[in-house]
Design an enzyme around this catalytic site. Structure first.
Site, PDB file in Angstrom:
ATOM      1  CE1 TYR A  59      -8.360  29.884  21.221  1.00 28.48           C
ATOM      2  CE2 TYR A  59      -9.665  30.419  19.301  1.00 28.48           C
ATOM      3  CZ  TYR A  59      -8.810  30.807  20.304  1.00 28.48           C
ATOM      4  OH  TYR A  59      -8.429  32.117  20.405  1.00 28.48           O
ATOM      5  CB  ALA A 204     -16.244  41.691  29.295  1.00 25.42           C
TER       6      ALA A 204
HETATM    7  N1  LIG Z   1      -5.919  35.351  20.633  1.00 22.14           N
HETATM    8  C1  LIG Z   1      -6.220  35.049  21.869  1.00 22.14           C
HETATM    9  O1  LIG Z   1      -5.330  34.909  22.736  1.00 22.14           O
HETATM   10  C2  LIG Z   1      -7.661  34.890  22.250  1.00 22.14           C
HETATM   11  C3  LIG Z   1      -8.030  34.754  23.597  1.00 22.14           C
HETATM   12  C4  LIG Z   1      -9.398  34.618  23.887  1.00 22.14           C
HETATM   13  C5  LIG Z   1     -10.343  34.605  22.869  1.00 22.14           C
HETATM   14  N2  LIG Z   1      -9.951  34.720  21.562  1.00 22.14           N
HETATM   15  C6  LIG Z   1     -10.930  34.726  20.442  1.00 22.14           C
HETATM   16  O2  LIG Z   1     -11.892  35.732  20.697  1.00 22.14           O
HETATM   17  C7  LIG Z   1     -13.186  35.173  20.584  1.00 22.14           C
HETATM   18  C8  LIG Z   1     -14.164  35.948  21.433  1.00 22.14           C
HETATM   19  O3  LIG Z   1     -13.852  35.848  22.807  1.00 22.14           O
HETATM   20  P1  LIG Z   1     -14.775  35.045  23.844  1.00 22.14           P
HETATM   21  O4  LIG Z   1     -15.687  34.151  23.058  1.00 22.14           O
HETATM   22  O5  LIG Z   1     -13.889  34.436  24.834  1.00 22.14           O
HETATM   23  O6  LIG Z   1     -15.575  36.190  24.595  1.00 22.14           O
HETATM   24  P2  LIG Z   1     -16.678  37.261  24.140  1.00 22.14           P
HETATM   25  O7  LIG Z   1     -16.760  37.353  22.675  1.00 22.14           O
HETATM   26  O8  LIG Z   1     -16.414  38.496  24.895  1.00 22.14           O
HETATM   27  O9  LIG Z   1     -18.027  36.639  24.735  1.00 22.14           O
HETATM   28  C9  LIG Z   1     -18.581  35.441  24.274  1.00 22.14           C
HETATM   29  C10 LIG Z   1     -19.761  35.098  25.152  1.00 22.14           C
HETATM   30  O10 LIG Z   1     -20.811  36.062  24.922  1.00 22.14           O
HETATM   31  C11 LIG Z   1     -21.989  35.394  24.554  1.00 22.14           C
HETATM   32  N3  LIG Z   1     -22.661  36.233  23.543  1.00 22.14           N
HETATM   33  C12 LIG Z   1     -22.195  36.564  22.309  1.00 22.14           C
HETATM   34  N4  LIG Z   1     -23.048  37.400  21.696  1.00 22.14           N
HETATM   35  C13 LIG Z   1     -24.085  37.586  22.557  1.00 22.14           C
HETATM   36  C14 LIG Z   1     -25.286  38.333  22.486  1.00 22.14           C
HETATM   37  N5  LIG Z   1     -25.590  39.076  21.423  1.00 22.14           N
HETATM   38  N6  LIG Z   1     -26.134  38.304  23.560  1.00 22.14           N
HETATM   39  C15 LIG Z   1     -25.825  37.571  24.659  1.00 22.14           C
HETATM   40  N7  LIG Z   1     -24.705  36.839  24.784  1.00 22.14           N
HETATM   41  C16 LIG Z   1     -23.848  36.839  23.736  1.00 22.14           C
HETATM   42  C17 LIG Z   1     -21.575  34.055  23.999  1.00 22.14           C
HETATM   43  O11 LIG Z   1     -22.638  33.144  24.201  1.00 22.14           O
HETATM   44  P3  LIG Z   1     -22.913  31.826  23.316  1.00 22.14           P
HETATM   45  O12 LIG Z   1     -21.612  31.075  23.201  1.00 22.14           O
HETATM   46  O13 LIG Z   1     -23.928  31.122  24.162  1.00 22.14           O
HETATM   47  O14 LIG Z   1     -23.462  32.226  21.973  1.00 22.14           O
HETATM   48  C18 LIG Z   1     -20.362  33.746  24.866  1.00 22.14           C
HETATM   49  O15 LIG Z   1     -20.751  33.190  26.108  1.00 22.14           O
HETATM   50  C19 LIG Z   1     -12.992  33.703  20.965  1.00 22.14           C
HETATM   51  O16 LIG Z   1     -14.052  32.894  20.522  1.00 22.14           O
HETATM   52  C20 LIG Z   1     -11.678  33.410  20.279  1.00 22.14           C
HETATM   53  O17 LIG Z   1     -11.909  33.132  18.905  1.00 22.14           O
HETATM   54  C21 LIG Z   1      -8.631  34.884  21.250  1.00 22.14           C
END
Ligand SMILES: NC(=O)c1ccc[n+]([C@@H]2O[C@H](COP(=O)([O-])OP(=O)(O)OC[C@H]3O[C@@H](n4cnc5c(N)ncnc54)[C@H](OP(=O)(O)O)[C@@H]3O)[C@@H](O)[C@H]2O)c1
Length: 290
Positions: A59, A204
């Site tokens: 990351y 998502a």
């Molecule tokens: N193991 C794997 O293969 C894998 C793959 C993908 C992801 N991951 C992990 O999973 C984590 C989460 O996934 P993700 O970050 O891709 O997607 P997510 O958690 O579904 O969505 C994150 C997005 O939502 C926004 N957000 C979060 N809380 C919010 C709220 N209360 N109101 C409005 N917007 C909000 C964030 O904005 P801001 O950033 O502007 O706060 C960001 O743009 C990653 O950070 C990573 O650590 C793991």
């Protein structure tokens, strides 16, 4: 939901003895976000309790997490991941990568060390041996896998159990708009083996935070907005609360780079969906079980 003081209830991380808040934080954007906002986001989540702080060597956010940890280790439960790219397929390579992650994080021991994805042509025992070595060496408290199907998960859990290092978690893509862990056997395997299902991309990628923007739109979005309105909460909180209510093994890790987002998500820990609300959302999101 609060246990009498300022802390929230916790969930076990499989059979490891570690306990974490039912909601962690994803840091995959922390390496390229505003450092002051990232630090405030970190302070917000660790202020709530033993929050899983999820990073990975790929990351580019381990140093940013390390900077936060250096200001206050707090109760952060830190997780990182080894990427088993071709050519990095030995226990020695895994241990070398773990050392590099620990250096970037400024830690001597990581709480949870994952294999980031399976590499189908390589014998799983190679990685099980590496993960077991990480625990034996004292450099990892617990170990897990990501993106493993149920069959691979059972096999590596078996190898790890023989080495005395229980599989703590399988981190998979799970949200209201991607409910396949419920139908492909992963959630069942997590229940049966007592392994945490750490849900990544639980919002998502942000699409489930906005009315009129969630995948599948229509009925589901309208319902999420209605339920949110009834609780004076956000749509994100409804989406996260549904996952946490689905099963006690589920621990979503919403990504956040803004403290207000982290604060909003944590507020989901202070209320619960009624059974009728849970069931209605279950039905409205059923098409995404496929
Ligand atoms: N193991 C794997 O293969 C894998 C793959 C993908 C992801 N991951 C992990 O999973 C984590 C989460 O996934 P993700 O970050 O891709 O997607 P997510 O958690 O579904 O969505 C994150 C997005 O939502 C926004 N957000 C979060 N809380 C919010 C709220 N209360 N109101 C409005 N917007 C909000 C964030 O904005 P801001 O950033 O502007 O706060 C960001 O743009 C990653 O950070 C990573 O650590 C793991």
């Amino acid at each position: 939901m609060r246990n009498g003081s300022s802390t929230f209830e916790t969930r076990p991380l499989g059979r490891t003895g570690l306990r974490v808040l039912p909601l962690g934080v994803g840091t995959n954007k922390w390496g390229r976000a505003d450092p002051a906002a990232v630090l405030e986001t970190y302070r917000t989540v660790v202020g709530a309790g033993p929050c899983l702080v999820d990073t990975a060597e790929v990351y580019g956010s381990e140093r940013a997490v390390g900077r936060c940890l250096s200001t206050d280790r707090g109760r952060a439960v830190v997780a990182s991941k080894f990427a088993p790219f071709p050519g990095r397929t030995s226990p020695r390579r895994l241990m070398k990568a773990l050392d590099a992650s620990l250096a970037r994080l400024g830690l001597e021991t990581i709480d949870l060390y994952y294999l980031h994805f399976p590499l189908p042509l390589i014998d799983l025992r190679v990685f099980a041996d590496g993960l077991a070595e990480a625990v034996k060496s004292g450099k990892a408290r617990a170990v897990g896998v990501c993106n493993f199907n149920a069959e691979r998960m059972r096999r590596i859990a078996d190898h790890l159990a023989k080495s005395g290092a229980p599989l703590a978690a399988n981190q998979v893509n799970y949200s209201l708009s991607r409910r396949t862990p419920e139908t492909n056997g992963v959630l069942d395997a997590c229940r049966e083996l007592d392994v945490a299902l750490v849900a990544y991309t639980p919002l998502a990628s942000g699409r489930l935070t906005r009315p009129g923007d969630a995948k599948g739109s229509g009925a589901l979005k309208a319902l999420l907005a209605d339920v949110a309105g009834a609780h004076g909460a956000s749509i994100s909180q409804v989406a996260l609360n549904w996952l946490m209510a689905r099963d006690a093994h589920v621990i979503p890790i919403p990504g956040a780079t803004k403290p207000r987002h982290a604060e909003d998500n944590l507020a989901a820990l202070a209320w619960r969906l009624s059974e009728a609300e849970f069931d209605a959302i279950d039905q409205a999101s059923a098409p995404w079980k496929r």
